[in-house]
Design an enzyme around this catalytic site. Structure first.
Site, PDB file in Angstrom:
ATOM      1  N   ASP A  45      51.711  42.725  39.161  1.00 33.88           N
ATOM      2  CA  ASP A  45      52.437  41.920  38.172  1.00 33.88           C
ATOM      3  C   ASP A  45      51.978  42.281  36.757  1.00 33.88           C
ATOM      4  O   ASP A  45      52.521  41.779  35.775  1.00 33.88           O
ATOM      5  CB  ASP A  45      52.309  40.413  38.450  1.00 33.88           C
ATOM      6  CG  ASP A  45      50.892  39.897  38.325  1.00 33.88           C
ATOM      7  OD1 ASP A  45      49.961  40.712  38.204  1.00 33.88           O
ATOM      8  OD2 ASP A  45      50.712  38.653  38.338  1.00 33.88           O
ATOM      9  N   SER A  46      51.014  43.221  36.660  1.00 36.66           N
ATOM     10  CA  SER A  46      50.665  43.801  35.354  1.00 36.66           C
ATOM     11  C   SER A  46      51.909  44.422  34.715  1.00 36.66           C
ATOM     12  O   SER A  46      51.926  44.670  33.502  1.00 36.66           O
ATOM     13  CB  SER A  46      49.574  44.866  35.522  1.00 36.66           C
ATOM     14  OG  SER A  46      49.913  45.776  36.546  1.00 36.66           O
ATOM     15  N   ASP A  84      52.752  42.621  44.555  1.00 35.03           N
ATOM     16  CA  ASP A  84      52.008  41.490  43.986  1.00 35.03           C
ATOM     17  C   ASP A  84      52.872  40.230  43.939  1.00 35.03           C
ATOM     18  O   ASP A  84      54.061  40.291  43.594  1.00 35.03           O
ATOM     19  CB  ASP A  84      51.621  41.871  42.546  1.00 35.03           C
ATOM     20  CG  ASP A  84      50.221  41.439  42.188  1.00 35.03           C
ATOM     21  OD1 ASP A  84      49.570  40.783  43.008  1.00 35.03           O
ATOM     22  OD2 ASP A  84      49.791  41.780  41.073  1.00 35.03           O
ATOM     23  N   LYS A 114      49.897  40.921  47.755  1.00 36.23           N
ATOM     24  CA  LYS A 114      48.608  40.549  47.157  1.00 36.23           C
ATOM     25  C   LYS A 114      48.786  39.242  46.403  1.00 36.23           C
ATOM     26  O   LYS A 114      49.823  39.026  45.770  1.00 36.23           O
ATOM     27  CB  LYS A 114      48.124  41.647  46.203  1.00 36.23           C
ATOM     28  CG  LYS A 114      46.849  41.246  45.435  1.00 36.23           C
ATOM     29  CD  LYS A 114      46.259  42.389  44.649  1.00 36.23           C
ATOM     30  CE  LYS A 114      46.854  42.557  43.260  1.00 36.23           C
ATOM     31  NZ  LYS A 114      46.730  41.373  42.399  1.00 36.23           N
ATOM     32  N   GLU A 116      46.410  36.138  44.038  1.00 38.07           N
ATOM     33  CA  GLU A 116      45.153  35.846  43.346  1.00 38.07           C
ATOM     34  C   GLU A 116      44.564  34.522  43.826  1.00 38.07           C
ATOM     35  O   GLU A 116      45.304  33.577  44.113  1.00 38.07           O
ATOM     36  CB  GLU A 116      45.402  35.776  41.826  1.00 38.07           C
ATOM     37  CG  GLU A 116      45.887  37.090  41.248  1.00 38.07           C
ATOM     38  CD  GLU A 116      46.073  37.053  39.731  1.00 38.07           C
ATOM     39  OE1 GLU A 116      45.724  36.033  39.089  1.00 38.07           O
ATOM     40  OE2 GLU A 116      46.569  38.066  39.193  1.00 38.07           O
ATOM     41  N   GLU A 183      37.968  41.888  40.535  1.00 40.48           N
ATOM     42  CA  GLU A 183      38.241  42.321  39.153  1.00 40.48           C
ATOM     43  C   GLU A 183      37.279  41.672  38.159  1.00 40.48           C
ATOM     44  O   GLU A 183      36.992  40.465  38.248  1.00 40.48           O
ATOM     45  CB  GLU A 183      39.695  41.949  38.779  1.00 40.48           C
ATOM     46  CG  GLU A 183      40.026  42.296  37.330  1.00 40.48           C
ATOM     47  CD  GLU A 183      41.511  42.299  37.010  1.00 40.48           C
ATOM     48  OE1 GLU A 183      42.339  42.063  37.913  1.00 40.48           O
ATOM     49  OE2 GLU A 183      41.830  42.537  35.824  1.00 40.48           O
TER      50      GLU A 183
HETATM   51  O1  KIV Z   1      48.729  43.407  38.550  1.00 42.85           O
HETATM   52  C1  KIV Z   1      47.947  44.365  38.729  1.00 42.85           C
HETATM   53  O2  KIV Z   1      48.201  45.511  38.358  1.00 42.85           O
HETATM   54  C2  KIV Z   1      46.692  44.059  39.402  1.00 42.85           C
HETATM   55  C3  KIV Z   1      45.644  45.125  39.396  1.00 42.85           C
HETATM   56  C4  KIV Z   1      45.032  45.204  38.062  1.00 42.85           C
HETATM   57  C5  KIV Z   1      44.639  44.935  40.454  1.00 42.85           C
HETATM   58  O3  KIV Z   1      46.515  43.011  39.921  1.00 42.85           O
END
Ligand code: KIV
Length: 284
Positions: A45-46, A84, A114, A116, A183
């Site tokens: 989600d970056s 994500d 993934k 958090e 992280e």
């Molecule tokens: O959103 C993302 O790119 C991430 C990575 C930095 C692990 O969660």
């Protein structure tokens, strides 16, 4: 080359073989990352920050994630593909979390999701794993909590924070996650957690003692204009190279240097003369 599987990632941890993971956000970056040989590709989600230009990852929606994962999937044939879960797609209720995780697999065709969070997310992770969804955890500096942390700050530095992080890692492992991202955590603490859990840990800003490393594609390419975190190694200055190409194109259009004859399509004189006669153009 064969597709990377969960079992292979687990075996890599057991053999002490470092696991590499990169983010990708569209078809070309997915294809290039896949062909590079990296073990895992994360549609993170970056993308809210590096692709869409938001100040944080918080505005990212499920629809945005699905669209980007679909594009990346078309380029990824070999690496293990993780999608994500965006902010508020899994926190409000377990049902919603399961449905949204299902979307990333069903519509995005990701291999795993993934999310958090540590102890407080363990039951959600457990429920997902029970219905056959492969889940990657993410603990430490979790960017979706950036406001609560008061900024992008290293986590786990005090005794209580270090204890909490260890508990988070254990809870995520016990819930059935196949791996976890750690992280923004001191290197020695991340290495300790890595020894304490039996699933692969993938570090970002967590030193060299984790089982693998992940970095954001735009950071390593030098394509993110705002900041480069201390833990990033910038392997190229692609942003500068693109800027130079765009500027040269603009200047060549203005000067008439582009297009040159080799960029043009031809037409026979007979056809052209016929047309010119037809329209009464005698000037040429
Ligand atoms: O959103 C993302 O790119 C991430 C990575 C930095 C692990 O969660």
């Amino acid at each position: 080359m064969d597709k990377v599987t969960l079992q292979q990632l687990q075996a890599m941890k057991e053999r002490g073989e470092p696991i590499s993971m990169l983010t990708a956000y569209d078809y070309p970056s997915g294809l290039l990352a896949d062909q590079s040989g990296v073990d895992m590709i994360l549609v993170g989600d970056s993308l809210g920050m590096v692709v869409h230009g938001f100040e944080s990852t918080l505005p990212v929606t499920m629809d945005m994630m699905v669209l980007h994962i679909q594009a990346v999937r078309r380029g990824v044939k070999r690496a293990f593909l993780v999608g994500d879960m965006p902010f508020m797609s899994y926190q409000a209720s377990r049902d919603e979390a399961l449905r949204n995780a299902g979307r990333l697999l069903k519509e995005g065709n990701a291999d795993a999701i993934k999310l958090e969070g540590g102890i407080h997310m363990a039951e959600t992770v457990h429920d997902m794993v029970q219905i056959g969804i492969a889940v990657m955890g993410h603990i430490g500096l979790t960017p979706q909590s950036v406001s609560a942390f008061g900024g992008f700050k290293v986590q786990g530095k005090s005794i209580e924070a270090a204890r909490k992080l260890i508990e988070d890692a254990k809870a995520i492992e016990q819930a059935g996650a196949f791996s976890m991202v750690i992280e923004g955590v001191p290197a020695k603490l991340a290495a300790l957690i890595t020894r304490m859990v039996n699933i692969p840990t993938i570090g970002i800003g967590a030193g060299g003692g984790t089982d693998g490393q992940v970095l954001v594609m735009h950071d390593i390419l030098g394509m993110f204009d705002r900041f480069t975190p201390k833990f990033v190694k910038q392997y190229a200055k692609i942003g500068e190279a693109i800027q130079n190409v765009f500027t040269t194109f603009h200047q060549e259009v203005r000067s008439g240097a582009f297009p040159a004859p080799e960029h043009e399509f031809g037409i026979s004189d007979a056809v052209l003369n016929e047309i010119l006669t037809e329209i009464g153009d005698t000037a040429h």
